[in-house]
Design a protein around this motif. Structure first.
Motif, PDB file in Angstrom:
ATOM      1  N   GLY A  25       0.808  -1.214   0.000  1.00 28.07           N
ATOM      2  CA  GLY A  25       0.000   0.000   0.000  1.00 28.07           C
ATOM      3  C   GLY A  25       0.834   1.254   0.000  1.00 28.07           C
ATOM      4  N   ASP A  26       0.449   2.214  -0.855  1.00 32.05           N
ATOM      5  CA  ASP A  26       1.016   3.569  -0.809  1.00 32.05           C
ATOM      6  C   ASP A  26       2.543   3.588  -0.907  1.00 32.05           C
ATOM      7  OD1 ASP A  26      -1.581   3.353   0.827  1.00 32.05           O
ATOM      8  OD2 ASP A  26      -1.476   5.467   0.317  1.00 32.05           O
ATOM      9  N   PRO A  27       3.098   3.044  -1.972  1.00 32.85           N
ATOM     10  CA  PRO A  27       4.550   2.898  -2.028  1.00 32.85           C
ATOM     11  C   PRO A  27       5.312   4.051  -2.673  1.00 32.85           C
ATOM     12  CG  PRO A  27       3.549   1.676  -3.834  1.00 32.85           C
ATOM     13  CD  PRO A  27       2.412   2.315  -3.061  1.00 32.85           C
ATOM     14  N   SER A  55      -3.491   1.580  -3.619  1.00 34.77           N
ATOM     15  CA  SER A  55      -3.579   3.042  -3.616  1.00 34.77           C
ATOM     16  C   SER A  55      -2.222   3.745  -3.606  1.00 34.77           C
ATOM     17  CB  SER A  55      -4.451   3.570  -2.488  1.00 34.77           C
ATOM     18  OG  SER A  55      -3.756   3.781  -1.298  1.00 34.77           O
ATOM     19  N   ASP A  56      -2.230   4.914  -4.265  1.00 34.76           N
ATOM     20  CA  ASP A  56      -1.070   5.807  -4.362  1.00 34.76           C
ATOM     21  C   ASP A  56       0.165   5.095  -4.934  1.00 34.76           C
ATOM     22  OD1 ASP A  56      -2.601   7.875  -3.465  1.00 34.76           O
ATOM     23  OD2 ASP A  56      -1.849   7.850  -1.410  1.00 34.76           O
ATOM     24  N   VAL A  57       0.047   4.777  -6.222  1.00 33.36           N
ATOM     25  CA  VAL A  57       1.167   4.144  -6.923  1.00 33.36           C
ATOM     26  C   VAL A  57       2.327   5.116  -7.038  1.00 33.36           C
ATOM     27  CG1 VAL A  57       1.881   2.994  -9.065  1.00 33.36           C
ATOM     28  CG2 VAL A  57      -0.471   2.728  -8.221  1.00 33.36           C
ATOM     29  N   ILE A  58       2.001   6.383  -7.337  1.00 31.97           N
ATOM     30  CA  ILE A  58       3.043   7.381  -7.609  1.00 31.97           C
ATOM     31  C   ILE A  58       2.763   8.670  -6.834  1.00 31.97           C
ATOM     32  CG2 ILE A  58       4.142   8.820  -9.387  1.00 31.97           C
ATOM     33  CD1 ILE A  58       4.769   5.883  -9.810  1.00 31.97           C
ATOM     34  N   TYR A  59       3.743   9.104  -6.066  1.00 34.48           N
ATOM     35  CA  TYR A  59       3.705  10.417  -5.398  1.00 34.48           C
ATOM     36  C   TYR A  59       4.596  11.386  -6.170  1.00 34.48           C
ATOM     37  CZ  TYR A  59       1.758   8.095  -1.280  1.00 34.48           C
ATOM     38  OH  TYR A  59       0.960   7.396  -0.425  1.00 34.48           O
ATOM     39  N   PRO A  60       4.394  12.689  -6.088  1.00 37.49           N
ATOM     40  CA  PRO A  60       3.271  13.302  -5.380  1.00 37.49           C
ATOM     41  C   PRO A  60       1.995  13.391  -6.178  1.00 37.49           C
ATOM     42  CG  PRO A  60       4.728  15.006  -6.223  1.00 37.49           C
ATOM     43  CD  PRO A  60       5.373  13.691  -6.561  1.00 37.49           C
ATOM     44  N   ASN A  74      -5.675   8.779  -4.081  1.00 35.25           N
ATOM     45  CA  ASN A  74      -5.911  10.187  -4.380  1.00 35.25           C
ATOM     46  C   ASN A  74      -4.753  10.800  -5.155  1.00 35.25           C
ATOM     47  OD1 ASN A  74      -4.775   9.580  -1.777  1.00 35.25           O
ATOM     48  ND2 ASN A  74      -4.767  11.756  -1.299  1.00 35.25           N
ATOM     49  N   HIS A  75      -3.516  10.417  -4.838  1.00 34.90           N
ATOM     50  CA  HIS A  75      -2.372  11.012  -5.539  1.00 34.90           C
ATOM     51  C   HIS A  75      -2.355  10.625  -7.017  1.00 34.90           C
ATOM     52  CE1 HIS A  75      -0.171  12.799  -2.097  1.00 34.90           C
ATOM     53  NE2 HIS A  75      -0.878  11.903  -1.419  1.00 34.90           N
ATOM     54  N   ASP A  76      -2.792   9.426  -7.354  1.00 32.61           N
ATOM     55  CA  ASP A  76      -2.831   9.034  -8.768  1.00 32.61           C
ATOM     56  C   ASP A  76      -3.878   9.834  -9.538  1.00 32.61           C
ATOM     57  OD1 ASP A  76      -0.884   6.823  -8.528  1.00 32.61           O
ATOM     58  OD2 ASP A  76      -2.420   5.953  -7.233  1.00 32.61           O
ATOM     59  N   GLY A  84      -5.749   0.962   1.914  1.00 33.23           N
ATOM     60  CA  GLY A  84      -4.492   1.703   1.952  1.00 33.23           C
ATOM     61  C   GLY A  84      -4.754   3.094   2.509  1.00 33.23           C
ATOM     62  N   ASP A  85      -4.024   4.068   2.013  1.00 34.02           N
ATOM     63  CA  ASP A  85      -4.171   5.492   2.332  1.00 34.02           C
ATOM     64  C   ASP A  85      -3.492   5.897   3.627  1.00 34.02           C
ATOM     65  OD1 ASP A  85      -5.191   8.139   1.755  1.00 34.02           O
ATOM     66  OD2 ASP A  85      -6.556   7.854   3.439  1.00 34.02           O
ATOM     67  N   ILE A  86      -3.600   5.113   4.672  1.00 31.24           N
ATOM     68  CA  ILE A  86      -2.920   5.429   5.923  1.00 31.24           C
ATOM     69  C   ILE A  86      -1.666   4.566   5.991  1.00 31.24           C
ATOM     70  CG2 ILE A  86      -3.115   5.428   8.438  1.00 31.24           C
ATOM     71  CD1 ILE A  86      -4.820   7.536   6.970  1.00 31.24           C
ATOM     72  N   HIS A  87      -0.519   5.219   6.212  1.00 32.37           N
ATOM     73  CA  HIS A  87       0.762   4.559   5.963  1.00 32.37           C
ATOM     74  C   HIS A  87       1.295   3.810   7.184  1.00 32.37           C
ATOM     75  CE1 HIS A  87       1.412   7.786   2.618  1.00 32.37           C
ATOM     76  NE2 HIS A  87       0.318   7.083   2.460  1.00 32.37           N
ATOM     77  N   ASN A  88       0.531   2.843   7.606  1.00 32.01           N
ATOM     78  CA  ASN A  88       0.971   1.924   8.656  1.00 32.01           C
ATOM     79  C   ASN A  88       0.084   0.686   8.582  1.00 32.01           C
ATOM     80  OD1 ASN A  88      -1.471   2.602  10.155  1.00 32.01           O
ATOM     81  ND2 ASN A  88      -0.399   4.448  10.834  1.00 32.01           N
TER      82      ASN A  88
HETATM   83 FE   FE2 Z   1      -0.902   7.548   0.487  1.00 29.31          FE
END
Ligand code: FE2
Length: 505
Positions: free
Chosen positions: A106-108, A136-141, A169-171, A324-328
């Motif tokens: 998740g969120d990498p 979720s969140d394949v690519i930041y930012p 959301n970031h994607d 995902g979304d929450i990074h823990n």
């Molecule tokens: Fe995220």
């Protein structure tokens, strides 16, 4: 249905300080060799990064073009599939047989050290798995095409299984063009976002950051050129989809920027969830339903229905929901009125900055108590790690605000949260430590551009406290393992097992 939790065997943060990465962490592991030269940690304090992420603020405060854009992508996907086919229902015929293994990260996508440390462990696990899903969140930012080389193709080049993905959301900050191009093989370069009418919509259209042009290299503007991973085969049909895998069905939804599901997707979710009732279902979502001790059932646009109403419908036969979304990592085993238990899991620690767990209050929600609840990092480790970073960032290490793990354990034990064996607790806390803990716990974790406190104090050196999941399906059971990744040298082939539980049906 029966749920059994087994104590994590061997080294883990629940067993020892060494398992958490506090001791014997002489330096980064061999994953370090994979990190391209010139890689800079993604800093959420950099104005350019916040500006690239501005579509979050535009969508949440002015007008959100995501539902209309998703409808357009789904229309293209249905045209390609042909109406009336199983593919048109976005159901992938995945691996058959009784035993199927899936990896979930998740969120990498920050492309820096922590992501590469997780990717190394993921590659090892992929040798005995069937497919993987990025939740979720394949690519930041901001999901840019130019970032796919350094933040997707290169880190996962040794992951030897197909990778599917659910957008975060970031994607969506770039309209999902790069995501759809890679995972779904669909392009729509001429699409113009629709914001609706009125002054807010007009302003949103002016502020909206447009998709960035691909630089022509997989590595993009930073000059790293790498071979593209082949797209998943069969290709992912749409941003939301289901996978029939062995005895079960994974159902993945797209929660856009605002965490909502549109009416058409909700109708699809109900339909594919009620199909094949004999198959246990596992929901995958960009927004967890239970998180940080709160219940967020999942809004449906223009309706009072919720995603969780489908998950708890006995006809659908859901046994687990992973967000995902929450990074823990967090786990809430919720017992329903009809005696079934659904495992609600958060698993967003796949590479990006860490969200604090030390701000989670004692858990008591819908029958789940502190003794049922699991999280990684433990609150004590989260508090100790953040205190180090606060000390370094705010005071240059001069005020010595960092808190030892044993002291952090005592701090939580005094508040009824016992996370470790008694012998590792500090005897009693000085006033200074209590003040330091109160300071670190009060760093704002609410939503500004994002969850500001966690992002401002992001770190990119071991121990990382990252995680990913492995789900091993058998004919009548699913065993779920949460692997912890410290990034410390010598741990590459023995990732810590931070949680493991088995669901039988
Ligand atoms: Fe995220």
């Amino acid at each position: 249905m029966v749920v059994a939790t087994t104590n994590a065997p061997g080294r883990s943060s629940r067993d020892s300080e060494s398992g958490a990465g506090w001791l014997d962490c002489s330096g980064p592991g061999v994953w370090c060799d994979d990190v391209p030269d010139g890689t800079r940690s993604l800093s959420w304090l950099r104005p350019s990064v916040l500006w690239q992420s501005r579509n979050d603020v535009v969508a949440t405060t002015l007008a959100d073009p995501t539902p209309a854009a998703r409808a357009r992508w789904v229309e293209l996907a249905r045209q390609r599939a042909g109406e009336g086919t199983a593919v048109a229902d976005f159901v992938i015929a995945g691996p058959a047989g009784d035993s199927v293994s899936m990896l979930l990260v998740g969120d990498p996508g920050e492309g820096d050290n922590a992501q590469y440390a997780v990717a190394h462990e993921l590659a090892e696990q992929s040798k005995s798995a069937d497919f993987a899903v990025i939740c979720s969140d394949v690519i930041y930012p901001a999901g840019d095409q130019a970032d796919y080389g350094r933040k997707f193709h290169h880190p996962y080049r040794n992951v030897g299984v197909p990778i599917y993905a659910l957008p975060g959301n970031h994607d969506w900050y770039e309209g999902l063009h790069a995501f759809m191009h890679y995972f779904c093989k669909l392009d729509d370069p001429g699409y113009v976002p629709r914001f609706g009418r009125g002054p807010a919509a007009w302003l949103a259209s002016r502020l909206w950051r447009k998709p960035q042009q691909d630089s022509g290299t997989a590595g993009g503007a930073d000059g790293v050129t790498v071979a593209e991973r082949p797209p998943p085969d069969p290709v992912q049909p749409a941003p939301y989809f289901a996978i029939d895998a062995g005895p079960a069905r994974y159902v993945g939804i797209d929660t856009g920027i605002n965490g909502e599901v549109d009416a058409a997707q909700y109708e699809w979710l109900q339909r594919v969830s009620l199909q094949c009732p004999e198959r246990p279902k596992i929901l995958l979502t960009g927004k967890p339903i239970y998180v940080d001790g709160t219940y967020r059932p999942g809004r449906v646009i223009g309706s009072r229905q919720t995603v969780d109403q489908v998950v708890t419908d006995p006809r659908a036969n859901f046994v687990m929901a992973i967000g995902g979304d929450i990074h823990n990592y967090q786990r809430y085993p919720v017992k329903l009125a009809d005696e079934r238990t659904i495992q609600y899991v958060v698993s967003g620690g796949g590479g990006a900055y860490m969200h604090a767990t030390h701000v989670i209050p004692p858990v008591y929600i819908n029958g789940v108590t502190e003794s049922d609840f699991r999280c990684y990092p433990l609150r004590r480790d989260s508090l100790a790690r953040f205190s180090q970073i606060v000390d370094r960032r705010l005071f240059g290490g001069l005020l010595r605000t960092s808190i030892e793990p044993q002291s952090a354990a005592r701090y939580y034990a005094d508040r009824g949260i016992v996370s470790r064996v008694d012998r590792e607790l500090a005897d009693r806390l000085s006033l200074g430590v209590r003040l330091k803990a109160a300071l670190v716990r009060r760093i704002p974790a609410g939503r500004l551009f994002h969850r500001f406190g966690s992002e401002a104090f992001a770190f990119d050196s071991p121990p990382f406290f990252k995680n990913f999941l492995r789900v091993d399906l058998e004919r009548t059971s699913a065993t779920v393992t949460c692997f912890g990744v410290t990034g410390c040298a010598g741990t590459e082939h023995t990732p810590s097992v931070e949680d493991r539980f088995t669901i039988t049906w």
